[in-house]
Design an enzyme around this catalytic site. Structure first.
Site, short mmCIF file in Angstrom:
data_model
loop_
_atom_site.label_atom_id
_atom_site.label_comp_id
_atom_site.label_asym_id
_atom_site.label_seq_id
_atom_site.Cartn_x
_atom_site.Cartn_y
_atom_site.Cartn_z
N GLU A 82 0.83 -1.22 0.00
CA GLU A 82 0.00 0.00 0.00
C GLU A 82 0.86 1.26 0.00
OE1 GLU A 82 -3.34 -0.06 2.66
OE2 GLU A 82 -3.54 2.12 2.63
N ASP B 34 3.94 -14.58 11.41
CA ASP B 34 2.66 -15.10 10.91
C ASP B 34 1.65 -13.96 10.96
OD1 ASP B 34 0.15 -16.27 10.72
OD2 ASP B 34 0.72 -18.06 11.83
N HIS C 84 -2.38 11.68 -2.22
CA HIS C 84 -2.68 10.32 -2.65
C HIS C 84 -2.66 10.24 -4.18
CE1 HIS C 84 -4.30 6.36 -1.99
NE2 HIS C 84 -5.12 6.58 -3.00
N LYS D 155 -7.90 -1.03 10.97
CA LYS D 155 -7.18 -1.45 9.75
C LYS D 155 -5.96 -0.54 9.55
CE LYS D 155 -6.34 -1.43 5.10
NZ LYS D 155 -5.52 -0.48 4.35
C1 MEV Z 1 -6.00 3.32 4.84
O1 MEV Z 1 -5.23 2.19 4.50
C2 MEV Z 1 -6.12 3.46 6.34
C3 MEV Z 1 -7.05 4.55 6.84
O2 MEV Z 1 -8.33 4.40 6.21
C4 MEV Z 1 -7.16 4.39 8.32
C5 MEV Z 1 -8.23 5.24 8.97
O3 MEV Z 1 -9.20 5.60 8.31
O4 MEV Z 1 -8.07 5.50 10.18
C6 MEV Z 1 -6.54 5.91 6.45
#
Ligand code: MEV
Length: 427
Positions: free
Chosen positions: A80, A276, A373, A260
């Site tokens: 990413e 892992d 981005h 995430k």
């Molecule tokens: C993107 O990989 C992760 C984010 O969406 C995390 C978040 O929204 O806190 C930017």
């Protein structure tokens, strides 16, 4: 590719022959085989079954981490964009407040053994009669860990009201290892002992990946004043970050994305260090749902003019055994970190996860995450259009200048420039 038409003995073939079979099946050399250095094939073949190659994921280094007064450059393997830049940016801000403070629990992992319990089963009588002998079995099975300060720590016996099981749980200090092999062996030995001596039948014995007794915590503090002066910060940044954190505690949908973002860091370090990743991730998400509802893993508060942040997560990280010990890239990652033990690696993971979350909240509650981005997206599009080397940046910069981000735009710009690159569509 026609399903099922690989040779029956595909699994037992040498990897080089497997590749030939794959080429034959596809009628051409598939892309996955183009760039695979052959000397990695044997490595792939000892790591998994039916290997035909390796898949390269970029390895980068997040810089500027000050953790418990020590400087770290943190290797991260991720597909990413923006993640490593964001972690480094956050680490740079966090060091203004003195960096991260971290801590970790004793590295305890747990094995679960389930037996079939009959309706008339009397738990207290069974426990009184058998616990000392079962405990002794567990202690003996874990004795090899004792020379390194680890080994047996606790045993629990319980039943469930609705499911006809008897459950024995054994905790062990696994030191720098993940402990799966040792605990699974212990579970099976204890299960066999119980079956032999008490006549109840086992259902299964295996370690739990929940890893809730092997946790790491990272925290930092920044003055609201310091925070208001960073790029993207303002007078109300701290309050907005606290609110964003509260939203992620209250709304499971937001919590998933919030967490995430944390795992963008934690999983990238797990992969770079040969750990892992699925075990690490399963443990973290189960921890996030421990109250019965899925929540944010972080806590942010504002006190006495300071933004205080902390993250506590289970850390199923190991540094002994597994791919960490022999995969060349994992070994390089460990060397970059100056060969930490599992507890130190877990503390670094917690700091990295917190940095990643802080960077995301700073951007989300400030100018948004899309700025910057598109430029990274443009570089990727330029690559797909055929640009290579310096042409990638040149084409991406021109795309950004024209605010034209499609593949056709990239190809057009590439054809207009005399910067070296493959023609569009040739890759
Ligand atoms: C993107 O990989 C992760 C984010 O969406 C995390 C978040 O929204 O806190 C930017």
């Amino acid at each position: 590719m026609a399903e099922g038409s690989l040779p029956r003995k595909f699994r037992s073939m040498p990897p080089i022959t497997r590749r030939e079979a794959l080429v034959e099946l596809c009628g051409h050399k598939p892309d996955i085989l183009q760039d695979n250095p052959l000397d990695y094939l044997d490595l792939a073949d000892v790591m998994i079954e039916q290997a035909v190659g390796i898949m390269g994921v970029p390895l980068g280094i997040a810089t500027g981490f000050l953790i418990d007064g020590r400087e770290y450059a943190v290797p991260m393997a991720t597909e990413e964009p923006s993640v490593i830049a964001a972690a480094s940016y956050a680490a740079g801000i966090i060091r203004l407040g003195g960096g991260f403070e971290t801590s970790a629990t004793e590295p305890l992992m747990t094995c679960q053994i389930f037996f079939h319990r009959t309706a008339s089963f009397d738990l207290s009588a069974w426990t009184a009669d058998h616990l000392p002998a079962v405990q002794e079995q567990a202690r003996t099975a874990l004795a090899s860990l004792e020379s390194r300060g680890g080994g047996f720590r606790d045993i629990r016996i319980s039943t469930d009201g609705t499911v006809p099981w008897l459950r024995i749980e054994i905790d062990a200090n696994v030191g720098d290892a993940m402990g799966a092999n040792r605990l699974n062996t212990t579970g099976e030995a204890v299960a066999a002992f119980v079956e032999q001596h008490t006549g109840i039948r086992r259902i299964m014995a295996v370690l739990t990946n929940a890893s809730e007794k092997k946790r790491a915590r990272a925290a930092f503090s920044l003055s609201v004043e310091q925070l208001s002066r960073v790029r993207g910060g303002g007078p109300d940044t701290a309050v907005r970050i606290v609110l964003a954190d509260q939203i992620a505690h209250a709304d499971p949908g937001r919590a998933v994305t919030h967490n995430k973002g944390i795992m963008n860091g934690v999983s990238a370090l797990a992969l770079a260090s040969g750990n892992d990743t699925r075990a690490v991730e399963a443990a973290v998400h189960s921890w996030a749902a421990r109250s019965g509802s899925y929540k944010a893993l972080t806590d942010y508060t504002v006190d006495n003019g300071c933004l205080n942040a902390c993250l506590e997560i289970p850390t199923a990280f190991a540094t002994a055994g597994g791919a960490t010990a022999f995969h060349p890239t994992a070994r390089a990652s460990m060397a970059i970190l100056e060969n930490p033990g599992a507890t130190e690696l877990s503390r670094i993971a917690a700091a990295l996860g917190l940095a990643q979350n802080f960077a995301a909240l700073l951007a989300l509650t400030g100018e948004g995450i899309q700025k910057g981005h598109m430029e990274k997206h443009a570089r990727k599009t330029a690559y797909i259009a055929g640009a290579r080397g310096p042409a990638i940046q040149a084409v991406a910069a021109e795309m950004a200048r024209r605010k034209a981000y499609s593949l056709a735009d990239a190809a057009g710009i590439l054809n207009e420039t005399d910067t070296p690159g493959t023609a569009a569509g040739e890759i």
